[in-house]
Design an enzyme around this catalytic site. Structure first.
Site, PDB file in Angstrom:
ATOM      1  CB  THR A  40      -0.930   0.001   1.230  1.00  0.00           C
ATOM      2  OG1 THR A  40      -1.765  -1.147   1.182  1.00  0.00           O
ATOM      3  CG2 THR A  40      -1.792   1.254   1.270  1.00  0.00           C
ATOM      4  CG  HIS A  43      -0.685   0.597  -4.358  1.00  0.00           C
ATOM      5  ND1 HIS A  43      -0.649   0.247  -5.690  1.00  0.00           N
ATOM      6  CD2 HIS A  43      -0.978  -0.540  -3.690  1.00  0.00           C
ATOM      7  CE1 HIS A  43      -0.917  -1.049  -5.815  1.00  0.00           C
ATOM      8  NE2 HIS A  43      -1.103  -1.546  -4.605  1.00  0.00           N
TER       9      HIS A  43
END
Length: 342
Positions: A40, A43
């Site tokens: 994450t 990202h």
């Protein structure tokens, strides 16, 4: 304090001085000793479509950590200054239908540290005391920092019976690699790991995979047919999010089997619902977060007993100042888990 800040709505991040967080009456201030990089975080760092729609710079990101309590609010009584802690990173409301029925991990009003509010890529982080998990002092800060993603792996694998079952782990990012170790510890008869990255397949083998498959070299469905006498695997743990891999997962699962999906495809995925779900009578589970706090108890038990050893998949360590090196390794896929030290 030093912190890694997502400064702009663009790729990258910067290291800068920011104020040490102030805590409320029900909060705790933690000195971060180790913090690991999650997919994450990648990202957010690369600024993809998901992060563009979700996060609101500038803010401190990062959500996996271990540290020591250095200050607590006057209403806090579950931890003491000096305790070694990690944290459940989902901050939930406590009053929605899910929270009230013991399903806080799917709270409709969840906020995630390092995503929706300031996180732990810093020297200090402030959190609600109820989100803290006390760690055994014998557990290294490095291993303790990866308990949160390890919990994702535990939740995915242990959502059904595993003992004596054949398990396919599709996608050997760090959580997929940890899922291999969990499946093996839970008594799976076979653990087949699939990926395109030989470096990570080697790590999966070290974590207990009985067979690794480079899906760019071998046909995953043919391999499964041979290994299962054409029956298919009992359990698929989908960690890749790739449309082709996901479709293969549904095709390789046996009739009456289980597909547990932790991955987050960035676009809709086409699945043959009629033939690969309905007629096969399979169970499909979406996995988010960790059960609060059943999964954390399982995590502590697996680590404390030595049934799962996370050390082989913690491959790189950097000071906080060298965070870009860690992100580069994660983007290239030439690492297991990368740990930063403030």
């Amino acid at each position: 304090m030093k912190a890694i800040v997502k400064e702009q709505r663009a790729p990258g991040a910067i290291l800068k001085e920011v104020p040490v967080p102030e805590i409320g009456d029900q909060e705790v201030l933690i000195q971060v000793k180790a913090t690991s990089i999650c997919g994450t975080d990648v990202h957010i760092y690369t600024w993809d479509e998901w992060s563009e729609s979700r996060v609101k710079p500038p803010y401190v990101f990062g959500h996996e950590f271990a540290g020591i309590v250095v200050e607590k609010g006057k209403l806090v009584n579950n931890v003491e200054v000096g305790d070694h802690v990690s944290a459940e990173t989902h901050i939930v409301c406590g009053h929605c239908p899910q929270c009230l029925t013991g399903q806080a991990h799917i709270c409709a009003n969840t906020e995630i540290i390092g995503v929706d509010r300031d996180g732990c890529f810093a020297e200090y982080v402030a959190l609600p005391a109820e989100n803290l998990w006390k760690n055994d002092r014998e557990l290294s800060f490095e291993e303790a920092s990866v308990q949160e993603p390890f919990g994702n792996a535990v939740h995915t694998v242990l959502e059904g019976d595993v003992t004596g079952k054949t398990v396919a782990v599709i996608g050997c990012g760090p959580i997929g690699i940890m899922a291999v170790g969990v499946a093996k510890a839970a008594g799976a008869s076979q653990v087949i790991a699939f990926d395109l990255n030989n470096y990570r397949l080697d790590l999966a083998e070290k974590m207990g995979a009985t067979r690794t498959v480079n899906s760019g070299v071998e046909n995953p469905l043919e391999v499964v047919r041979k290994l299962t006498e054409n029956n298919g695997v009992d359990i698929v743990c989908e960690m890749s999010g790739h449309p082709i891999a996901m479709d293969q997962g549904f095709k390789m699962v046996t009739n009456g089997g289980r597909v547990s999906i932790l991955s987050l495809p960035v676009k809709p995925v086409e699945i043959d619902v009629t033939n690969d779900i309905v007629f096969k009578g399979i169970t499909v589970q979406g996995i988010t977060g960790r059960k609060m706090y059943e999964t954390w108890q399982q995590v502590s038990g697996l680590l404390g007993s030595g049934q799962v050893d996370l050390k082989p998949m913690i491959t790189h360590h950097f000071p906080l100042e060298d965070f870009e090196k860690g992100f580069d390794l994660m983007i290239e896929g030439k690492c297991g888990k990368v740990v930063l030290h403030p």
